[in-house]
Design a protein around this motif. Structure first.
Motif, PDB file in Angstrom:
ATOM      1  N   VAL A 129      48.137  44.029  21.347  1.00  0.00           N
ATOM      2  CA  VAL A 129      47.885  42.590  21.207  1.00  0.00           C
ATOM      3  C   VAL A 129      49.063  42.056  20.419  1.00  0.00           C
ATOM      4  CG1 VAL A 129      46.362  40.799  20.322  1.00  0.00           C
ATOM      5  CG2 VAL A 129      45.410  42.944  21.172  1.00  0.00           C
ATOM      6  N   LEU A 140      34.878  31.758  21.187  1.00  0.00           N
ATOM      7  CA  LEU A 140      35.999  32.422  21.844  1.00  0.00           C
ATOM      8  C   LEU A 140      36.692  33.376  20.888  1.00  0.00           C
ATOM      9  CD1 LEU A 140      37.647  29.357  23.550  1.00  0.00           C
ATOM     10  CD2 LEU A 140      35.593  30.581  24.181  1.00  0.00           C
ATOM     11  N   LYS A 162      35.717  30.437  33.343  1.00  0.00           N
ATOM     12  CA  LYS A 162      37.049  30.697  33.877  1.00  0.00           C
ATOM     13  C   LYS A 162      36.961  31.371  35.242  1.00  0.00           C
ATOM     14  CE  LYS A 162      40.236  29.695  30.727  1.00  0.00           C
ATOM     15  NZ  LYS A 162      40.784  28.374  30.921  1.00  0.00           N
ATOM     16  N   ILE A 210      34.319  41.163  26.138  1.00  0.00           N
ATOM     17  CA  ILE A 210      33.785  39.815  26.023  1.00  0.00           C
ATOM     18  C   ILE A 210      33.016  39.451  27.286  1.00  0.00           C
ATOM     19  CG2 ILE A 210      34.455  37.380  26.007  1.00  0.00           C
ATOM     20  CD1 ILE A 210      36.887  38.394  24.333  1.00  0.00           C
ATOM     21  N   VAL A 217      51.236  37.031  29.407  1.00  0.00           N
ATOM     22  CA  VAL A 217      51.612  35.639  29.644  1.00  0.00           C
ATOM     23  C   VAL A 217      53.064  35.459  29.218  1.00  0.00           C
ATOM     24  CG1 VAL A 217      51.235  33.233  28.977  1.00  0.00           C
ATOM     25  CG2 VAL A 217      49.280  34.748  29.299  1.00  0.00           C
ATOM     26  N   TYR A 270      32.639  30.971  28.169  1.00  0.00           N
ATOM     27  CA  TYR A 270      34.001  30.496  28.449  1.00  0.00           C
ATOM     28  C   TYR A 270      34.639  31.287  29.587  1.00  0.00           C
ATOM     29  CZ  TYR A 270      38.914  29.412  27.577  1.00  0.00           C
ATOM     30  OH  TYR A 270      40.210  29.034  27.705  1.00  0.00           O
ATOM     31  N   LEU A 271      34.516  32.598  29.493  1.00  0.00           N
ATOM     32  CA  LEU A 271      35.149  33.410  30.524  1.00  0.00           C
ATOM     33  C   LEU A 271      34.415  33.307  31.854  1.00  0.00           C
ATOM     34  CD1 LEU A 271      36.343  36.559  28.601  1.00  0.00           C
ATOM     35  CD2 LEU A 271      37.676  34.680  29.500  1.00  0.00           C
ATOM     36  N   SER A 324      46.796  41.918  30.570  1.00  0.00           N
ATOM     37  CA  SER A 324      47.510  40.746  31.077  1.00  0.00           C
ATOM     38  C   SER A 324      48.699  40.432  30.178  1.00  0.00           C
ATOM     39  CB  SER A 324      46.578  39.534  31.136  1.00  0.00           C
ATOM     40  OG  SER A 324      46.198  39.143  29.837  1.00  0.00           O
ATOM     41  N   VAL A 350      53.198  37.124  25.608  1.00  0.00           N
ATOM     42  CA  VAL A 350      51.995  37.481  24.868  1.00  0.00           C
ATOM     43  C   VAL A 350      51.297  38.589  25.641  1.00  0.00           C
ATOM     44  CG1 VAL A 350      49.832  36.651  23.909  1.00  0.00           C
ATOM     45  CG2 VAL A 350      51.792  35.114  24.070  1.00  0.00           C
ATOM     46  N   LEU A 351      51.186  39.748  25.021  1.00  0.00           N
ATOM     47  CA  LEU A 351      50.652  40.924  25.687  1.00  0.00           C
ATOM     48  C   LEU A 351      49.231  41.212  25.221  1.00  0.00           C
ATOM     49  CD1 LEU A 351      53.864  41.253  25.314  1.00  0.00           C
ATOM     50  CD2 LEU A 351      53.479  43.624  25.854  1.00  0.00           C
ATOM     51  N   ALA A 352      48.351  41.486  26.159  1.00  0.00           N
ATOM     52  CA  ALA A 352      46.994  41.933  25.833  1.00  0.00           C
ATOM     53  C   ALA A 352      46.685  43.091  26.785  1.00  0.00           C
ATOM     54  CB  ALA A 352      45.997  40.801  26.024  1.00  0.00           C
ATOM     55  N   LEU A 355      41.128  40.792  30.957  1.00  0.00           N
ATOM     56  CA  LEU A 355      41.146  40.441  29.540  1.00  0.00           C
ATOM     57  C   LEU A 355      39.737  40.489  28.962  1.00  0.00           C
ATOM     58  CD1 LEU A 355      42.925  39.462  27.233  1.00  0.00           C
ATOM     59  CD2 LEU A 355      42.489  37.140  27.984  1.00  0.00           C
ATOM     60  N   ASN A 411      31.300  35.967  27.789  1.00  0.00           N
ATOM     61  CA  ASN A 411      30.755  34.728  27.265  1.00  0.00           C
ATOM     62  C   ASN A 411      30.910  33.582  28.245  1.00  0.00           C
ATOM     63  OD1 ASN A 411      33.347  33.758  27.093  1.00  0.00           O
ATOM     64  ND2 ASN A 411      33.559  34.258  24.943  1.00  0.00           N
ATOM     65  N   PHE A 450      44.252  31.707  22.150  1.00  0.00           N
ATOM     66  CA  PHE A 450      45.717  31.669  22.060  1.00  0.00           C
ATOM     67  C   PHE A 450      46.347  31.713  23.445  1.00  0.00           C
ATOM     68  CE2 PHE A 450      49.710  34.211  21.391  1.00  0.00           C
ATOM     69  CZ  PHE A 450      50.460  33.128  20.971  1.00  0.00           C
ATOM     70  N   GLN A 451      45.865  32.623  24.272  1.00  0.00           N
ATOM     71  CA  GLN A 451      46.458  32.725  25.604  1.00  0.00           C
ATOM     72  C   GLN A 451      46.223  31.449  26.405  1.00  0.00           C
ATOM     73  OE1 GLN A 451      45.481  36.540  27.526  1.00  0.00           O
ATOM     74  NE2 GLN A 451      47.546  37.122  26.921  1.00  0.00           N
ATOM     75  N   LEU A 490      42.339  35.761  20.731  1.00  0.00           N
ATOM     76  CA  LEU A 490      43.316  36.009  21.792  1.00  0.00           C
ATOM     77  C   LEU A 490      43.050  35.139  23.016  1.00  0.00           C
ATOM     78  CD1 LEU A 490      45.756  37.680  22.473  1.00  0.00           C
ATOM     79  CD2 LEU A 490      44.248  39.344  23.516  1.00  0.00           C
ATOM     80  N   GLU A 491      41.775  34.971  23.332  1.00  0.00           N
ATOM     81  CA  GLU A 491      41.424  34.085  24.453  1.00  0.00           C
ATOM     82  C   GLU A 491      41.962  32.681  24.206  1.00  0.00           C
ATOM     83  OE1 GLU A 491      37.173  34.273  26.113  1.00  0.00           O
ATOM     84  OE2 GLU A 491      37.110  34.989  24.061  1.00  0.00           O
ATOM     85  N   LEU A 524      38.623  42.987  25.948  1.00  0.00           N
ATOM     86  CA  LEU A 524      38.129  42.526  24.657  1.00  0.00           C
ATOM     87  C   LEU A 524      36.619  42.686  24.515  1.00  0.00           C
ATOM     88  CD1 LEU A 524      40.326  39.328  24.444  1.00  0.00           C
ATOM     89  CD2 LEU A 524      40.716  41.512  23.334  1.00  0.00           C
TER      90      LEU A 524
END
Lengths: 243, 179
Positions: free
Chosen positions: A203, B2, A119, A111, A154, A115-116, A152, A163-165, A105, A113, B8-9, B5-6, A109
Protein backbone atom coordinates in the motif's frame (compact mmCIF):
# COMPACT_ATOMS: atom_id res chain seq x y z
CA UNK A 1 2.26 -2.41 22.86
CA UNK A 2 5.67 -1.99 24.47
CA UNK A 3 7.84 0.81 23.19
CA UNK A 4 11.62 0.81 22.91
CA UNK A 5 13.51 2.55 25.68
CA UNK A 6 14.55 5.94 24.41
CA UNK A 7 16.71 8.59 26.09
CA UNK A 8 14.61 11.38 27.60
CA UNK A 9 16.28 13.89 25.31
CA UNK A 10 15.16 11.97 22.22
CA UNK A 11 11.65 11.56 23.62
CA UNK A 12 11.52 15.33 24.03
CA UNK A 13 12.72 15.85 20.49
CA UNK A 14 10.15 13.41 19.13
CA UNK A 15 7.32 15.18 20.97
CA UNK A 16 8.62 18.52 19.76
CA UNK A 17 8.84 17.19 16.23
CA UNK A 18 5.21 16.12 15.95
CA UNK A 19 4.10 19.40 17.53
CA UNK A 20 6.26 21.25 15.00
CA UNK A 21 8.17 22.98 17.78
CA UNK A 22 11.76 22.02 16.98
CA UNK A 23 14.47 24.44 16.00
CA UNK A 24 16.47 23.51 12.88
CA UNK A 25 19.30 22.33 15.12
CA UNK A 26 17.00 20.13 17.17
CA UNK A 27 15.43 18.70 14.01
CA UNK A 28 18.87 17.82 12.71
CA UNK A 29 19.78 16.17 16.00
CA UNK A 30 16.64 14.04 15.83
CA UNK A 31 17.25 13.17 12.20
CA UNK A 32 20.73 11.91 12.97
CA UNK A 33 19.47 9.85 15.87
CA UNK A 34 16.76 8.31 13.70
CA UNK A 35 19.26 7.39 11.02
CA UNK A 36 21.06 5.32 13.61
CA UNK A 37 17.86 4.03 15.21
CA UNK A 38 15.34 3.59 12.41
CA UNK A 39 13.10 1.49 14.62
CA UNK A 40 12.01 4.73 16.29
CA UNK A 41 10.28 5.89 13.13
CA UNK A 42 7.36 3.68 14.17
CA UNK A 43 7.17 5.47 17.51
CA UNK A 44 7.11 8.84 15.78
CA UNK A 45 4.33 7.59 13.54
CA UNK A 46 2.36 6.64 16.66
CA UNK A 47 2.94 10.09 18.08
CA UNK A 48 1.67 11.59 14.82
CA UNK A 49 -1.47 9.50 15.15
CA UNK A 50 -1.76 10.74 18.72
CA UNK A 51 -1.52 14.30 17.43
CA UNK A 52 -4.43 13.61 15.13
CA UNK A 53 -6.43 12.13 17.98
CA UNK A 54 -5.95 15.22 20.12
CA UNK A 55 -7.87 17.00 17.39
CA UNK A 56 -10.92 14.98 18.46
CA UNK A 57 -11.00 16.65 21.87
CA UNK A 58 -12.72 19.97 21.02
CA UNK A 59 -16.48 20.11 21.43
CA UNK A 60 -18.01 18.70 18.27
CA UNK A 61 -19.75 21.41 16.32
CA UNK A 62 -21.74 20.70 13.21
CA UNK A 63 -20.32 22.53 10.23
CA UNK A 64 -22.79 24.88 8.52
CA UNK A 65 -25.19 22.91 6.37
CA UNK A 66 -24.23 24.96 3.34
CA UNK A 67 -20.52 24.12 3.57
CA UNK A 68 -20.80 20.66 2.06
CA UNK A 69 -22.70 21.85 -1.00
CA UNK A 70 -20.37 24.83 -1.41
CA UNK A 71 -17.32 22.55 -1.43
CA UNK A 72 -18.86 20.09 -3.87
CA UNK A 73 -20.07 22.86 -6.19
CA UNK A 74 -16.65 24.49 -6.14
CA UNK A 75 -14.96 21.13 -6.77
CA UNK A 76 -17.16 20.57 -9.80
CA UNK A 77 -16.19 23.95 -11.15
CA UNK A 78 -12.45 23.30 -10.79
CA UNK A 79 -12.56 19.71 -12.04
CA UNK A 80 -11.03 19.44 -15.49
CA UNK A 81 -13.51 18.50 -18.17
CA UNK A 82 -12.67 14.93 -19.16
CA UNK A 83 -13.84 15.23 -22.73
CA UNK A 84 -11.70 18.28 -23.39
CA UNK A 85 -8.48 17.34 -21.70
CA UNK A 86 -8.50 13.60 -22.15
CA UNK A 87 -5.32 12.50 -23.85
CA UNK A 88 -4.97 8.89 -22.81
CA UNK A 89 -6.89 6.18 -24.54
CA UNK A 90 -7.40 2.86 -22.90
CA UNK A 91 -6.66 -0.27 -24.86
CA UNK A 92 -9.45 -2.21 -23.21
CA UNK A 93 -12.88 -1.75 -21.75
CA UNK A 94 -12.85 0.76 -18.93
CA UNK A 95 -15.79 -0.91 -17.35
CA UNK A 96 -13.87 -4.16 -17.29
CA UNK A 97 -10.77 -2.60 -15.82
CA UNK A 98 -12.50 -0.47 -13.25
CA UNK A 99 -14.80 -3.18 -12.03
CA UNK A 100 -11.98 -5.67 -11.94
CA UNK A 101 -9.76 -3.31 -10.01
CA UNK A 102 -12.45 -2.37 -7.56
CA UNK A 103 -13.44 -5.98 -6.97
CA UNK A 104 -9.82 -6.97 -6.42
CA UNK A 105 -9.29 -4.00 -4.15
CA UNK A 106 -12.34 -4.98 -2.14
CA UNK A 107 -10.97 -8.46 -1.73
CA UNK A 108 -7.52 -7.13 -0.91
CA UNK A 109 -8.86 -5.01 1.86
CA UNK A 110 -11.46 -7.44 3.07
CA UNK A 111 -14.14 -4.92 2.38
CA UNK A 112 -17.74 -5.52 1.53
CA UNK A 113 -19.57 -2.29 1.95
CA UNK A 114 -22.15 -0.15 0.36
CA UNK A 115 -19.63 2.05 -1.38
CA UNK A 116 -17.95 -0.77 -3.22
CA UNK A 117 -21.20 -2.47 -4.05
CA UNK A 118 -22.27 0.81 -5.52
CA UNK A 119 -19.04 0.94 -7.48
CA UNK A 120 -19.54 -2.54 -8.83
CA UNK A 121 -23.06 -1.69 -9.92
CA UNK A 122 -22.11 1.61 -11.38
CA UNK A 123 -23.05 3.08 -14.71
CA UNK A 124 -20.84 3.84 -17.65
CA UNK A 125 -21.17 7.54 -16.84
CA UNK A 126 -19.85 6.92 -13.37
CA UNK A 127 -16.91 4.96 -14.71
CA UNK A 128 -16.03 7.79 -17.01
CA UNK A 129 -15.93 10.07 -13.98
CA UNK A 130 -13.69 7.61 -12.16
CA UNK A 131 -11.38 7.44 -15.14
CA UNK A 132 -10.50 11.12 -15.01
CA UNK A 133 -8.40 13.00 -17.51
CA UNK A 134 -5.05 12.40 -15.89
CA UNK A 135 -5.47 9.10 -14.12
CA UNK A 136 -5.32 5.51 -15.24
CA UNK A 137 -6.52 2.60 -13.19
CA UNK A 138 -5.11 -0.88 -13.84
CA UNK A 139 -6.19 -4.17 -12.30
CA UNK A 140 -3.37 -6.69 -12.02
CA UNK A 141 -3.04 -10.37 -11.22
CA UNK A 142 -0.08 -12.58 -10.44
CA UNK A 143 1.64 -14.80 -12.96
CA UNK A 144 2.74 -18.38 -12.24
CA UNK A 145 5.55 -16.88 -10.15
CA UNK A 146 3.03 -15.40 -7.70
CA UNK A 147 -0.32 -16.99 -8.62
CA UNK A 148 -2.24 -15.55 -5.66
CA UNK A 149 -1.08 -11.98 -6.14
CA UNK A 150 -3.70 -9.42 -7.16
CA UNK A 151 -4.47 -5.74 -6.81
CA UNK A 152 -4.69 -2.42 -8.55
CA UNK A 153 -2.45 0.45 -9.53
CA UNK A 154 -3.63 3.99 -10.22
CA UNK A 155 -1.33 6.19 -12.28
CA UNK A 156 -1.84 9.79 -11.25
CA UNK A 157 -0.25 11.53 -14.20
CA UNK A 158 -0.93 15.02 -12.91
CA UNK A 159 0.84 14.40 -9.62
CA UNK A 160 3.50 12.16 -11.15
CA UNK A 161 2.95 9.16 -8.94
CA UNK A 162 1.46 5.70 -8.83
CA UNK A 163 -0.71 4.44 -6.02
CA UNK A 164 -0.26 0.72 -5.47
CA UNK A 165 -2.65 -1.58 -3.62
CA UNK A 166 -1.45 -5.17 -4.04
CA UNK A 167 -1.93 -8.31 -1.97
CA UNK A 168 -0.51 -11.82 -1.70
CA UNK A 169 2.76 -10.68 -3.17
CA UNK A 170 5.60 -12.52 -1.40
CA UNK A 171 8.07 -10.29 0.40
CA UNK A 172 11.43 -10.32 -1.35
CA UNK A 173 14.71 -10.84 0.50
CA UNK A 174 17.32 -8.11 0.81
CA UNK A 175 18.97 -7.35 -2.51
CA UNK A 176 15.84 -7.96 -4.56
CA UNK A 177 13.03 -5.58 -5.49
CA UNK A 178 9.82 -5.52 -7.42
CA UNK A 179 9.92 -3.05 -10.29
CA UNK A 180 6.95 -1.55 -12.06
CA UNK A 181 7.23 -1.05 -15.84
CA UNK A 182 4.99 0.98 -18.10
CA UNK A 183 4.62 0.06 -21.75
CA UNK A 184 4.71 3.38 -23.61
CA UNK A 185 4.58 2.93 -27.36
CA UNK A 186 7.29 0.38 -28.06
CA UNK A 187 9.31 1.36 -24.99
CA UNK A 188 9.39 -0.29 -21.60
CA UNK A 189 9.86 2.40 -18.97
CA UNK A 190 10.91 1.55 -15.45
CA UNK A 191 8.58 3.38 -13.09
CA UNK A 192 9.88 2.62 -9.64
CA UNK A 193 10.61 -0.18 -7.25
CA UNK A 194 8.97 -1.48 -4.11
CA UNK A 195 8.67 -4.49 -1.86
CA UNK A 196 5.72 -5.99 -0.02
CA UNK A 197 5.38 -5.98 3.75
CA UNK A 198 5.31 -9.01 6.01
CA UNK A 199 1.62 -9.42 5.28
CA UNK A 200 2.47 -9.69 1.57
CA UNK A 201 0.74 -6.39 0.89
CA UNK A 202 1.82 -3.22 -0.85
CA UNK A 203 0.00 0.00 0.00
CA UNK A 204 2.22 2.71 -1.28
CA UNK A 205 2.48 5.81 -3.45
CA UNK A 206 5.65 6.01 -5.52
CA UNK A 207 6.87 8.72 -7.90
CA UNK A 208 6.75 7.86 -11.61
CA UNK A 209 8.78 9.40 -14.45
CA UNK A 210 5.92 11.02 -16.36
CA UNK A 211 8.32 12.99 -18.54
CA UNK A 212 9.19 9.70 -20.21
CA UNK A 213 5.54 8.94 -20.97
CA UNK A 214 5.61 10.32 -24.47
CA UNK A 215 2.62 8.22 -25.53
CA UNK A 216 -0.31 6.60 -23.71
CA UNK A 217 0.61 3.92 -21.20
CA UNK A 218 -0.78 0.77 -22.77
CA UNK A 219 -0.11 -1.65 -19.95
CA UNK A 220 1.94 -2.27 -16.80
CA UNK A 221 4.20 -5.08 -15.67
CA UNK A 222 5.68 -5.95 -12.30
CA UNK A 223 8.95 -7.86 -12.38
CA UNK A 224 11.33 -9.24 -9.79
CA UNK A 225 14.84 -7.82 -10.15
CA UNK A 226 18.18 -8.23 -8.43
CA UNK A 227 19.73 -5.12 -9.97
CA UNK A 228 18.90 -1.79 -8.35
CA UNK A 229 18.28 0.06 -11.61
CA UNK A 230 17.75 -2.39 -14.47
CA UNK A 231 17.34 -0.84 -17.90
CA UNK A 232 15.02 -3.59 -19.17
CA UNK A 233 12.56 -5.87 -17.40
CA UNK A 234 13.82 -9.34 -16.55
CA UNK A 235 11.99 -12.48 -17.54
CA UNK A 236 10.72 -12.73 -13.96
CA UNK A 237 7.32 -11.15 -14.61
CA UNK A 238 5.39 -11.37 -11.35
CA UNK A 239 2.20 -9.44 -12.09
CA UNK A 240 0.50 -8.23 -15.22
CA UNK A 241 -2.59 -6.30 -16.15
CA UNK A 242 -5.83 -8.26 -16.42
CA UNK A 243 -6.75 -8.20 -20.07
CA UNK B 1 -17.33 3.75 6.39
CA UNK B 2 -14.77 3.75 3.60
CA UNK B 3 -11.20 2.65 4.09
CA UNK B 4 -8.46 5.22 3.75
CA UNK B 5 -7.18 3.55 0.64
CA UNK B 6 -10.58 3.41 -1.03
CA UNK B 7 -11.12 7.09 -0.42
CA UNK B 8 -7.64 8.01 -1.51
CA UNK B 9 -7.75 6.03 -4.72
CA UNK B 10 -11.14 7.44 -5.59
CA UNK B 11 -9.88 10.97 -4.89
CA UNK B 12 -6.84 10.42 -7.06
CA UNK B 13 -9.18 9.14 -9.75
CA UNK B 14 -11.19 12.37 -9.34
CA UNK B 15 -14.35 10.58 -8.35
CA UNK B 16 -16.64 13.38 -7.08
CA UNK B 17 -18.49 11.02 -4.75
CA UNK B 18 -15.21 10.42 -2.94
CA UNK B 19 -14.99 14.07 -1.98
CA UNK B 20 -18.53 13.93 -0.65
CA UNK B 21 -17.72 10.74 1.27
CA UNK B 22 -14.59 12.33 2.69
CA UNK B 23 -16.60 15.33 3.85
CA UNK B 24 -19.28 13.12 5.40
CA UNK B 25 -16.63 11.18 7.31
CA UNK B 26 -14.48 14.02 8.54
CA UNK B 27 -16.16 17.38 7.76
CA UNK B 28 -17.65 18.09 11.20
CA UNK B 29 -14.56 16.78 12.97
CA UNK B 30 -12.26 19.00 10.92
CA UNK B 31 -14.55 22.00 11.29
CA UNK B 32 -14.68 21.54 15.07
CA UNK B 33 -10.91 21.52 15.30
CA UNK B 34 -10.60 24.54 13.02
CA UNK B 35 -13.17 26.41 15.10
CA UNK B 36 -11.37 25.52 18.32
CA UNK B 37 -8.11 26.91 17.00
CA UNK B 38 -9.40 29.91 15.07
CA UNK B 39 -12.29 30.80 17.36
CA UNK B 40 -14.27 32.22 14.47
CA UNK B 41 -16.93 30.43 12.45
CA UNK B 42 -16.33 32.16 9.16
CA UNK B 43 -12.58 31.60 9.38
CA UNK B 44 -13.13 27.94 10.22
CA UNK B 45 -15.57 27.50 7.35
CA UNK B 46 -13.21 29.19 4.90
CA UNK B 47 -10.33 27.02 6.06
CA UNK B 48 -12.25 23.76 5.73
CA UNK B 49 -13.42 24.74 2.25
CA UNK B 50 -9.85 25.62 1.28
CA UNK B 51 -8.54 22.29 2.60
CA UNK B 52 -11.14 20.16 0.83
CA UNK B 53 -10.55 21.95 -2.45
CA UNK B 54 -6.80 21.61 -2.15
CA UNK B 55 -7.25 17.87 -1.54
CA UNK B 56 -9.53 17.68 -4.54
CA UNK B 57 -7.01 19.42 -6.78
CA UNK B 58 -3.99 17.57 -5.45
CA UNK B 59 -4.26 14.96 -2.73
CA UNK B 60 -0.86 14.73 -1.10
CA UNK B 61 -1.83 12.02 1.33
CA UNK B 62 0.51 9.04 1.26
CA UNK B 63 -1.17 5.89 2.60
CA UNK B 64 2.20 4.41 3.48
CA UNK B 65 2.86 7.17 5.98
CA UNK B 66 -0.17 6.91 8.22
CA UNK B 67 -3.91 7.10 8.41
CA UNK B 68 -6.01 9.48 6.37
CA UNK B 69 -7.47 10.75 9.63
CA UNK B 70 -4.02 11.67 10.86
CA UNK B 71 -3.21 13.41 7.57
CA UNK B 72 -6.40 15.47 7.66
CA UNK B 73 -6.29 16.49 11.30
CA UNK B 74 -2.64 17.47 11.14
CA UNK B 75 -3.38 19.45 7.97
CA UNK B 76 -6.24 21.30 9.68
CA UNK B 77 -4.14 22.08 12.72
CA UNK B 78 -1.16 23.21 10.71
CA UNK B 79 -3.14 25.49 8.39
CA UNK B 80 -5.27 26.84 11.23
CA UNK B 81 -2.16 27.72 13.22
CA UNK B 82 -0.74 29.45 10.13
CA UNK B 83 -3.92 31.52 9.91
CA UNK B 84 -3.84 32.23 13.61
CA UNK B 85 -0.31 33.56 13.35
CA UNK B 86 -1.30 35.72 10.40
CA UNK B 87 -4.11 37.17 12.48
CA UNK B 88 -1.76 38.40 15.17
CA UNK B 89 -1.77 41.86 13.67
CA UNK B 90 -5.48 42.11 14.46
CA UNK B 91 -6.48 43.59 17.77
CA UNK B 92 -6.18 40.88 20.37
CA UNK B 93 -9.10 42.30 22.28
CA UNK B 94 -11.50 42.06 19.38
CA UNK B 95 -10.26 38.62 18.54
CA UNK B 96 -10.64 37.38 22.08
CA UNK B 97 -14.14 38.79 22.40
CA UNK B 98 -15.15 37.05 19.19
CA UNK B 99 -13.55 33.83 20.35
CA UNK B 100 -15.37 33.82 23.67
CA UNK B 101 -18.63 34.65 21.94
CA UNK B 102 -18.24 31.78 19.51
CA UNK B 103 -17.26 29.33 22.19
CA UNK B 104 -20.37 30.21 24.16
CA UNK B 105 -22.54 29.76 21.12
CA UNK B 106 -20.97 26.46 20.19
CA UNK B 107 -21.41 25.08 23.67
CA UNK B 108 -24.94 26.24 24.13
CA UNK B 109 -26.58 25.82 20.77
CA UNK B 110 -24.94 23.55 18.28
CA UNK B 111 -22.79 21.00 19.98
CA UNK B 112 -23.49 17.80 18.15
CA UNK B 113 -23.48 14.30 19.48
CA UNK B 114 -20.01 13.27 20.41
CA UNK B 115 -18.41 9.89 19.87
CA UNK B 116 -16.45 7.36 21.81
CA UNK B 117 -13.07 8.38 20.45
CA UNK B 118 -13.60 12.01 21.39
CA UNK B 119 -14.64 11.03 24.89
CA UNK B 120 -11.59 8.85 25.34
CA UNK B 121 -9.24 11.57 24.11
CA UNK B 122 -10.85 14.13 26.43
CA UNK B 123 -10.53 11.72 29.34
CA UNK B 124 -6.89 11.04 28.47
CA UNK B 125 -6.17 14.77 28.42
CA UNK B 126 -8.04 15.24 31.68
CA UNK B 127 -5.84 12.61 33.33
CA UNK B 128 -2.70 14.62 32.63
CA UNK B 129 -1.33 16.88 35.36
CA UNK B 130 -2.75 20.38 34.92
CA UNK B 131 0.41 22.04 33.65
CA UNK B 132 1.22 19.24 31.21
CA UNK B 133 -2.26 19.47 29.76
CA UNK B 134 -2.13 23.25 29.60
CA UNK B 135 1.24 23.19 27.85
CA UNK B 136 -0.07 20.68 25.32
CA UNK B 137 -3.15 22.81 24.64
CA UNK B 138 -1.08 25.96 24.19
CA UNK B 139 1.13 24.20 21.67
CA UNK B 140 -1.65 22.36 19.89
CA UNK B 141 -4.41 24.94 19.72
CA UNK B 142 -2.48 28.18 19.83
CA UNK B 143 0.73 27.17 18.13
CA UNK B 144 2.92 28.67 20.83
CA UNK B 145 6.61 27.83 20.83
CA UNK B 146 8.18 26.06 23.78
CA UNK B 147 9.78 29.35 24.86
CA UNK B 148 6.44 31.13 24.74
CA UNK B 149 4.84 28.35 26.76
CA UNK B 150 7.70 28.59 29.23
CA UNK B 151 6.94 32.28 29.71
CA UNK B 152 3.18 31.86 29.74
CA UNK B 153 3.27 29.15 32.40
CA UNK B 154 6.23 30.60 34.23
CA UNK B 155 8.27 27.42 34.04
CA UNK B 156 11.85 26.70 32.90
CA UNK B 157 12.21 25.70 29.24
CA UNK B 158 13.63 22.31 30.22
CA UNK B 159 10.60 21.65 32.36
CA UNK B 160 8.27 22.47 29.50
CA UNK B 161 10.11 20.03 27.25
CA UNK B 162 9.85 17.32 29.88
CA UNK B 163 6.11 17.99 30.18
CA UNK B 164 5.69 17.23 26.49
CA UNK B 165 7.74 14.07 26.81
CA UNK B 166 5.72 12.87 29.79
CA UNK B 167 2.34 13.81 28.38
CA UNK B 168 3.04 12.08 25.07
CA UNK B 169 4.23 8.91 26.80
CA UNK B 170 1.18 8.89 29.03
CA UNK B 171 -1.28 9.51 26.22
CA UNK B 172 0.33 6.97 23.90
CA UNK B 173 -0.16 4.45 26.66
CA UNK B 174 -3.73 5.47 27.48
CA UNK B 175 -4.82 5.51 23.84
CA UNK B 176 -2.59 2.72 22.59
CA UNK B 177 -5.39 0.78 20.95
CA UNK B 178 -6.33 3.81 18.86
CA UNK B 179 -2.91 4.61 17.44
Amino acid sequence: MSEPTVPDRIEELMAGYVLNLLSPEEAEELKQYLQQNPQLVRQIARSQELMALIGYAPARVAAPASLRSKILAEARSVAPAPNLRKIFIFPFSWQQVAMGAIAVLALALGINNYYLQQKLATTQERLQALQGPDTQLFALKGTAVAPNASGSIVLDLEAGRAVLALQNLPRLPAGQHYHMWAMVGDKQIRCGRFNSNEDKRVVEAIPIPIDEYTAPVSTLLVTKESADNPSHPSQDVVMQVIS
Amino acid sequence: MLSDLELFQALVAKDPSALAALYDCYGDLMYSLALRILGNRQEAEDLIQEIFLSIWKQCNYNPARGSLRSFLMILVRSRAIDRLRAQKTVSKTIQQQQKESDRFASNSLEEAATDEISERVRNALAQLPEKQRRALELAYYEGLSQSEISQRLDAPLGTVKSWFRLSFAKMRQTLQDLI
